[in-house]
Design a protein around this motif. Structure first.
Motif, PDB file in Angstrom:
ATOM      1  N   GLU A 129      71.799  53.619  27.105  1.00 30.69           N
ATOM      2  CA  GLU A 129      72.353  53.244  28.293  1.00 30.69           C
ATOM      3  C   GLU A 129      73.428  52.559  28.684  1.00 30.69           C
ATOM      4  N   PHE A 130      74.071  52.090  27.274  1.00 31.84           N
ATOM      5  CA  PHE A 130      75.473  51.381  27.354  1.00 31.84           C
ATOM      6  C   PHE A 130      76.325  52.361  26.504  1.00 31.84           C
ATOM      7  N   PRO A 131      77.624  52.027  26.800  1.00 30.71           N
ATOM      8  CA  PRO A 131      78.864  52.614  26.156  1.00 30.71           C
ATOM      9  C   PRO A 131      78.719  52.249  24.616  1.00 30.71           C
ATOM     10  N   PRO A 132      79.206  53.136  23.770  1.00 34.59           N
ATOM     11  CA  PRO A 132      79.019  52.940  22.428  1.00 34.59           C
ATOM     12  C   PRO A 132      80.191  52.361  21.933  1.00 34.59           C
ATOM     13  N   LEU A 133      80.112  51.341  20.702  1.00 30.18           N
ATOM     14  CA  LEU A 133      81.208  50.767  19.958  1.00 30.18           C
ATOM     15  C   LEU A 133      82.012  51.786  19.252  1.00 30.18           C
ATOM     16  N   ASN A 134      83.364  51.857  18.909  1.00 31.50           N
ATOM     17  CA  ASN A 134      84.117  52.749  18.503  1.00 31.50           C
ATOM     18  C   ASN A 134      84.953  51.904  17.578  1.00 31.50           C
ATOM     19  N   VAL A 135      84.882  52.563  16.032  1.00 30.21           N
ATOM     20  CA  VAL A 135      85.830  52.224  15.020  1.00 30.21           C
ATOM     21  C   VAL A 135      86.303  53.549  14.188  1.00 30.21           C
ATOM     22  N   LEU A 161      71.391  47.955  15.180  1.00 30.91           N
ATOM     23  CA  LEU A 161      70.147  47.489  15.589  1.00 30.91           C
ATOM     24  C   LEU A 161      70.405  45.992  16.226  1.00 30.91           C
ATOM     25  N   PHE A 162      70.953  45.132  15.771  1.00 29.47           N
ATOM     26  CA  PHE A 162      71.163  43.899  15.972  1.00 29.47           C
ATOM     27  C   PHE A 162      71.877  43.732  17.452  1.00 29.47           C
ATOM     28  N   LEU A 163      72.866  44.534  17.612  1.00 34.99           N
ATOM     29  CA  LEU A 163      73.700  44.550  19.051  1.00 34.99           C
ATOM     30  C   LEU A 163      72.998  45.339  19.987  1.00 34.99           C
ATOM     31  N   GLN A 164      72.156  46.152  19.437  1.00 33.34           N
ATOM     32  CA  GLN A 164      71.645  47.128  20.550  1.00 33.34           C
ATOM     33  C   GLN A 164      72.404  48.182  21.376  1.00 33.34           C
ATOM     34  N   ARG A 165      73.225  48.700  20.382  1.00 33.15           N
ATOM     35  CA  ARG A 165      74.167  49.505  20.772  1.00 33.15           C
ATOM     36  C   ARG A 165      74.599  50.472  19.875  1.00 33.15           C
ATOM     37  N   ASN A 166      74.821  51.738  20.340  1.00 37.41           N
ATOM     38  CA  ASN A 166      75.305  52.925  19.489  1.00 37.41           C
ATOM     39  C   ASN A 166      76.710  52.674  18.762  1.00 37.41           C
ATOM     40  N   ILE A 167      76.813  53.192  17.651  1.00 35.85           N
ATOM     41  CA  ILE A 167      78.239  52.960  17.025  1.00 35.85           C
ATOM     42  C   ILE A 167      78.782  54.186  16.436  1.00 35.85           C
ATOM     43  N   ASN A 168      80.057  54.528  17.017  1.00 33.39           N
ATOM     44  CA  ASN A 168      80.544  55.726  16.511  1.00 33.39           C
ATOM     45  C   ASN A 168      81.558  55.641  15.538  1.00 33.39           C
ATOM     46  N   VAL A 198      82.849  62.474  13.190  1.00 33.02           N
ATOM     47  CA  VAL A 198      82.357  61.446  13.670  1.00 33.02           C
ATOM     48  C   VAL A 198      80.759  61.016  13.263  1.00 33.02           C
ATOM     49  N   THR A 199      80.655  59.973  13.062  1.00 26.01           N
ATOM     50  CA  THR A 199      79.158  59.514  12.421  1.00 26.01           C
ATOM     51  C   THR A 199      78.587  58.621  13.635  1.00 26.01           C
ATOM     52  N   LYS A 200      77.484  59.045  14.338  1.00 25.36           N
ATOM     53  CA  LYS A 200      76.799  58.216  15.142  1.00 25.36           C
ATOM     54  C   LYS A 200      75.622  57.323  14.476  1.00 25.36           C
ATOM     55  N   ILE A 201      75.918  55.925  14.871  1.00 31.27           N
ATOM     56  CA  ILE A 201      74.673  55.081  14.232  1.00 31.27           C
ATOM     57  C   ILE A 201      74.088  54.507  15.510  1.00 31.27           C
ATOM     58  N   GLU A 202      72.679  54.870  15.478  1.00 29.13           N
ATOM     59  CA  GLU A 202      72.007  54.597  16.551  1.00 29.13           C
ATOM     60  C   GLU A 202      71.479  53.331  16.569  1.00 29.13           C
TER      61      GLU A 202
END
Length: 320
Positions: free
Chosen positions: A299-305, A267-274, A288-292
């Motif tokens: 609208e932006f590419p997600p972060l992946n870890v 929520l702070f980065l306003q990006r989805n995280i996979n 894979v777990t998606k954090i909205e």
């Protein structure tokens, strides 16, 4: 005392109440310089005896100090006058508060004067201890570059190799890069690496700065997310969320196992995280777990870890 004539020295005749010795062989100066006797002589008035006793008492009192030691007399002064005290040195002059000047304080004052002389007279205020500590901390943070050297041991190399083989087998266009150090800050290290790779504007690229800002953002969570987190995770106790924020500000602190800090980061980065991981069974190739990250994050590419064995590893998109 009246003067005694020379012609009267050879007789025992009293002259004005003073007894004169009859020894004519003694010199006149010896007689005149002889001590004044304090015992009562014959034919001597009582008043003269009293004056003589009081005079000797005054001399004795003036020659004795408080501790009983005789005072030093100045040779040029009369025997009845004490030597005046030497003037008080300047370094012993008392201050307004009544304390004597200390050598340490005097040296400290000299140092302060030198600092004031060396500092520019541009009206700048004197820096406090907190401001100095803050500047030192900022300077240390600036010294750490983005290419921070990370030492990888044998076990970590083996883990990176296994992650790379797993991603390749699962046909995922991802690779474990850059190396994420496992020191309790792996989540924030991985996220800061993702911020740098994806070029997310106005967001911290240092893991310690990201940690602090995400912890501070817990009090500004969306109202529905904040309410559900307090009710479900902390059993309706709002203080649980504030205590978590306080703990997460400390470097080396792991993120919680309930996913509160992971959600707060998205929520702070306003990006989805996979978050990729190994599957629990053989029914699928990977998990894979998606954090909205809230509104507009799609609208932006997600972060992946990648998550394995309590460690988060940053992932980079591979070139096809």
């Amino acid at each position: 005392m009246k003067d005694i004539k020379m012609e009267d020295l050879g007789t025992n005749k009293p002259k004005d109440g003073v007894s004169v010795p009859s020894n004519t062989n003694e010199d006149a100066s010896t007689v005149l310089n002889s001590e004044v006797r304090t015992d009562k002589p014959e034919n001597c008035p009582v008043d003269q005896i009293l004056d003589s006793n009081s005079m000797n008492k005054t001399v004795n009192e003036s020659l004795v100090r408080k501790r009983g030691r005789p005072a030093r007399l100045n040779q040029q002064d009369s025997p009845l006058e004490l030597k005046p005290r030497s003037p008080v040195p300047e370094n012993k002059v008392k201050r307004k508060q009544g304390r004597p000047v200390n050598k340490k304080e005097e040296g400290k004052g000299k140092k302060e004067e030198e600092v004031q002389k060396s500092s520019p007279s541009n009206g700048a205020t004197k820096k406090t201890g907190k401001s100095v500590k803050k500047e030192v901390k900022e300077s240390l943070e600036k010294d750490l570059t983005d290419d921070e050297e990370i030492v990888v041991n044998k076990d970590e190399r083996l883990a990176l190799k296994q992650i790379a083989e797993f991603l390749q087998k699962a046909k995922l266009p991802l690779s474990p890069f850059p190396v994420t150090k496992g020191d309790g800050n792996c989540w924030y290290r991985a996220m800061s690496d993702q911020v740098s790779m994806l070029g997310i504007p106005n967001k911290p690229t240092k893991h310690w700065d990201l940690r602090k800002q995400v912890a501070d953002s817990l009090k500004n969570l969306p109202s529905d997310v904040k309410k559900n987190t307090i009710d479900i995770v902390f059993l309706g106790k709002p203080r649980g969320l504030s205590d978590l924020a306080h703990r997460q500000r400390k470097e080396g602190q792991w993120v919680d196992d309930r996913g509160v800090m992971v959600l707060a980061t998205a929520l702070f980065l306003q990006r989805n995280i996979n978050i990729y991981s190994c599957p629990a069974d053989d029914s699928r190739e990977y998990s894979v777990t998606k954090i909205e990250g809230g509104e507009g994050a799609d609208e932006f590419p997600p972060l992946n870890v990648f998550y394995d064995n309590n460690h988060y590893q940053s992932l980079k998109l591979s070139k096809e």
